[in-house]
Design an enzyme around this catalytic site. Structure first.
Site, PDB file in Angstrom:
ATOM      1  CG  HIS A 141      -2.010   1.062   1.045  1.00 44.73           C
ATOM      2  ND1 HIS A 141      -1.769   2.383   1.355  1.00 44.73           N
ATOM      3  CD2 HIS A 141      -3.272   0.988   0.594  1.00 44.73           C
ATOM      4  CE1 HIS A 141      -2.861   3.075   1.087  1.00 44.73           C
ATOM      5  NE2 HIS A 141      -3.792   2.266   0.631  1.00 44.73           N
ATOM      6  CD  GLU A 152      -3.372   5.290  -1.354  1.00 48.46           C
ATOM      7  OE1 GLU A 152      -3.445   5.720  -0.194  1.00 48.46           O
ATOM      8  OE2 GLU A 152      -4.333   4.763  -1.932  1.00 48.46           O
ATOM      9  CG  HIS A 191      -5.130  -0.002  -3.258  1.00 43.75           C
ATOM     10  ND1 HIS A 191      -5.145   1.198  -3.933  1.00 43.75           N
ATOM     11  CD2 HIS A 191      -5.305   0.299  -1.955  1.00 43.75           C
ATOM     12  CE1 HIS A 191      -5.335   2.177  -3.059  1.00 43.75           C
ATOM     13  NE2 HIS A 191      -5.440   1.657  -1.852  1.00 43.75           N
TER      14      HIS A 191
HETATM   15 CO    CO Z   1      -5.564   2.952  -0.263  1.00 42.39          CO
END
Ligand code: CO
Length: 312
Positions: free
Chosen positions: A187, A217, A257
């Site tokens: 992530h 991210e 994601h």
């Molecule tokens: Co996210």
């Protein structure tokens, strides 16, 4: 007792006559029971496949902690609201998950006679969500004096965890790595715990230099090394040139994601808006996707459960 406190109580008594006093005061008067329970905490998902992964983790917990009550808490308000409106496929509502936040789940349990809790974070890194969980538990302990709460740390917590996880996932992709590079999608976070991804990549590359860990991210503890741009540049330099690349999530589940940022068909023109799959295909690679979350691997679930065993 000072005057302010005295007037507050008087006001409260007056208010009770009309509408009942605040819930908070009632809660504080709960006599604690002595039941013990486990709370598993994760971000949550409204995708169908991850629900099966949650069930798998639930079974792992039931096996290791047989006889103990196991409840779940989702940290994402967006997911919870979606699930509460009935928007979620294969929802586990009423099966193992009641669509509660960790705070709500703990409150329900305390009212149901529980006073000893073991909470396991099913997060991958000790980042923002884990910090928030610890905050919530602190508030819970202050609200219900006398409750005992132990918290198990996320997956990639210590250096020993990182080594163990690298070994497990490298073995899971032993066949794929023979055919070409394997890219794990984590992530990522602006939190300092983003460093865990780079540490994991370093451990994996001790096993095989064609393992890579990137994030969606992460703004970058070392952004170049764990960004898809940085990884694509490194792939360019491999010799002989790779033809096939495997992509797979490094998240507890293969959810939003994984389906969109990793494997999506966005049709976007700008590379930064494209999925990893599209970017790799644009470079001429054949892309092999493994849609499994970390919670689909028994060996990974064992690490989380051992963290729960060691919870302090
Ligand atoms: Co996210």
């Amino acid at each position: 007792m000072n005057l302010i406190k005295r007037s507050a109580i008087a006001l409260c008594a007056l208010a009770m006559v009309f509408a009942g006093c605040s819930d908070d005061n009632d809660d504080n008067q709960i006599t604690l029971g002595n039941k013990e329970g486990i709370l598993l905490v994760t971000f949550g998902s409204s995708f169908p496949e991850p629900q099966k992964t949650f069930e798998k983790i639930d079974q792992a917990a039931k096996k290791q902690f047989s006889g103990k009550t196991i409840k779940w808490g989702f940290t994402s308000d967006i997911i919870i609201n979606k699930l509460r409106k009935g928007n979620g496929e294969g929802s586990l509502k009423g099966k193992i998950i009641d669509n509660d936040t960790p705070q709500e789940a703990l409150e329900i349990m305390v009212k149901d006679g529980y006073s000893k809790f073991e909470v396991q974070s099913l997060h991958v890194i000790p980042g923002e969500e884990f910090d928030e969980l610890e905050e919530a538990i602190k508030a819970f302990k202050e609200k219900y004096e006398g409750v005992k709460v132990k918290v198990g740390r996320p997956l990639l917590d210590s250096d020993a965890d990182i080594k163990a996880v690298a070994k497990i996932i490298a073995a899971k992709f032993a066949a794929e790595i023979k055919d070409g590079p394997v890219l794990f999608m984590g992530h990522g976070t602006p939190h300092k715990a983003d460093a865990q991804y780079l540490k994991l990549q370093n451990e994996l590359q001790k096993i095989n230099t064609k393992f890579f860990v990137g994030t969606v991210e992460g703004i970058g503890f070392d952004a170049n090394k764990t960004s898809i741009d940085g990884i694509l540049a490194e792939l360019d330099q491999l010799s002989p040139k790779a033809t096939k690349v495997t992509i797979t999530p490094l998240m507890s589940i293969a959810g939003d994601h994984a389906n969109n940022d990793m494997n999506g068909n966005t049709g976007e023109a700008k590379p930064e808006d494209q999925s990893w799959k599209e970017r790799l295909e644009a470079k001429g690679y054949t892309v092999n996707t493994v849609m499994k979350g970390l919670g689909d691997y028994d060996e990974i679930n064992n690490i989380w459960m051992n963290h729960l065993e060691d919870a302090e």
